[in-house]
Enzyme design. Structure first.
Site, PDB file in Angstrom:
ATOM      1  N   ASN A 282      -3.138  -1.155   0.799  1.00  0.00           N
ATOM      2  CA  ASN A 282      -3.459  -0.964  -0.621  1.00  0.00           C
ATOM      3  C   ASN A 282      -4.626  -1.832  -1.057  1.00  0.00           C
ATOM      4  OD1 ASN A 282      -1.213   0.828  -1.203  1.00  0.00           O
ATOM      5  ND2 ASN A 282       0.070  -0.975  -0.899  1.00  0.00           N
ATOM      6  N   CYS A 283      -5.663  -1.865  -0.265  1.00  0.00           N
ATOM      7  CA  CYS A 283      -6.808  -2.742  -0.485  1.00  0.00           C
ATOM      8  C   CYS A 283      -8.050  -1.885  -0.712  1.00  0.00           C
ATOM      9  CB  CYS A 283      -6.976  -3.631   0.757  1.00  0.00           C
ATOM     10  SG  CYS A 283      -8.432  -4.676   0.792  1.00  0.00           S
ATOM     11  N   GLY A 284      -9.016  -2.431  -1.403  1.00  0.00           N
ATOM     12  CA  GLY A 284     -10.275  -1.718  -1.582  1.00  0.00           C
ATOM     13  C   GLY A 284     -10.973  -1.411  -0.265  1.00  0.00           C
TER      14      GLY A 284
ATOM     15  N   THR B  29      -9.274  -0.584   2.501  1.00  0.00           N
ATOM     16  CA  THR B  29      -8.384   0.264   3.308  1.00  0.00           C
ATOM     17  C   THR B  29      -9.099   1.468   3.917  1.00  0.00           C
ATOM     18  OG1 THR B  29      -6.454  -0.482   2.071  1.00  0.00           O
ATOM     19  CG2 THR B  29      -6.220   1.591   3.277  1.00  0.00           C
TER      20      THR B  29
END
Length: 160
Positions: free
Chosen positions: A34-36, A38
Site C-alpha cells: 500500500n505504498c506509492g 508499490t
C-alpha cells in the site's frame, strides 16, 4: 561475509537458505502493498522475466515499518502481488528492516552499503540492494529509483 550465510522464511512459512542462490545476481527489495512505490512490482517482475534465465533472482521482503503500508497477512500479501502484479519471483515473510528487530539479512545489507547521507538505516519501502554472484553488495538504490533504471548494472554483473 556474504548474503549466502543468511536464511529467511519464505512467504509460505518455509525456511530458505540464501545459499541456494549462490552464483546468481540478486536484487533484494523491501516491499509494501500500500505504498506509492508499490507499482514498482511491475518493473521488478519485468526485470525478473527478462533476466531470470541468465541468473538474476529478485527477492521480495514485505515490510510494515513505514506508515503501516503492508498490514496484511503473508497470504494476503502473496495474493495481492500475484493478482495485481503477476509476481513470480520469490517473496518472503514480512520482516523488519530497521531497529533492534531488523532481520539479520537487512542488518548486514545496510551495514555493507550505506544510504542517503551515509546512513545505515533504510529510509522507506522499495530500497533495493544489488548483490553480485559471490554474495557481495554491489549497490544500494533509493525507493524512488526505478528498477528498470538499474538494468545496466544488472547486465554487467550477469556477464562477470
Amino acid at each position: 561475509m556474504s548474503v549466502y550465510q543468511f536464511s529467511a522464511m519464505n512467504i509460505k512459512g518455509e525456511e530458505v537458505s540464501l545459499s541456494q542462490y549462490e552464483g546468481n545476481v540478486l536484487l533484494i527489495v523491501n516491499t509494501a502493498s500500500n505504498c506509492g512505490f508499490t507499482p514498482q512490482f511491475n518493473e521488478l517482475q519485468q526485470l525478473f522475466d527478462l533476466y531470470k534465465d541468465q541468473g538474476l533472482t529478485i527477492l521480495g521482503f514485505p515490510c510494515n515499518q513505514f506508515m503501516n503500508q503492508d498490514p496484511g497477512t503473508n497470504q494476503d500479501i502473496q495474493e495481492f502481488c500475484q493478482l495485481n502484479y503477476g509476481v513470480t519471483f520469490p517473496m518472503f515473510e514480512k520482516v523488519d528492516v530497521n531497529g533492534e528487530s531488523a532481520h539479520p539479512l537487512f542488518q548486514f545489507l545496510s551495514a555493507q552499503e550505506k544510504g542517503f547521507l551515509g546512513l545505515k538505516s533504510i529510509k522507506w519501502n522499495f530500497t533495493k540492494f544489488l548483490i553480485n554472484k559471490k554474495g557481495k553488495v554491489e549497490g544500494r538504490f533509493a525507493p524512488a529509483t526505478s528498477p528498470l533504471s538499474i538494468k545496466k548494472q544488472i547486465e554487467n554483473l550477469l556477464h562477470q
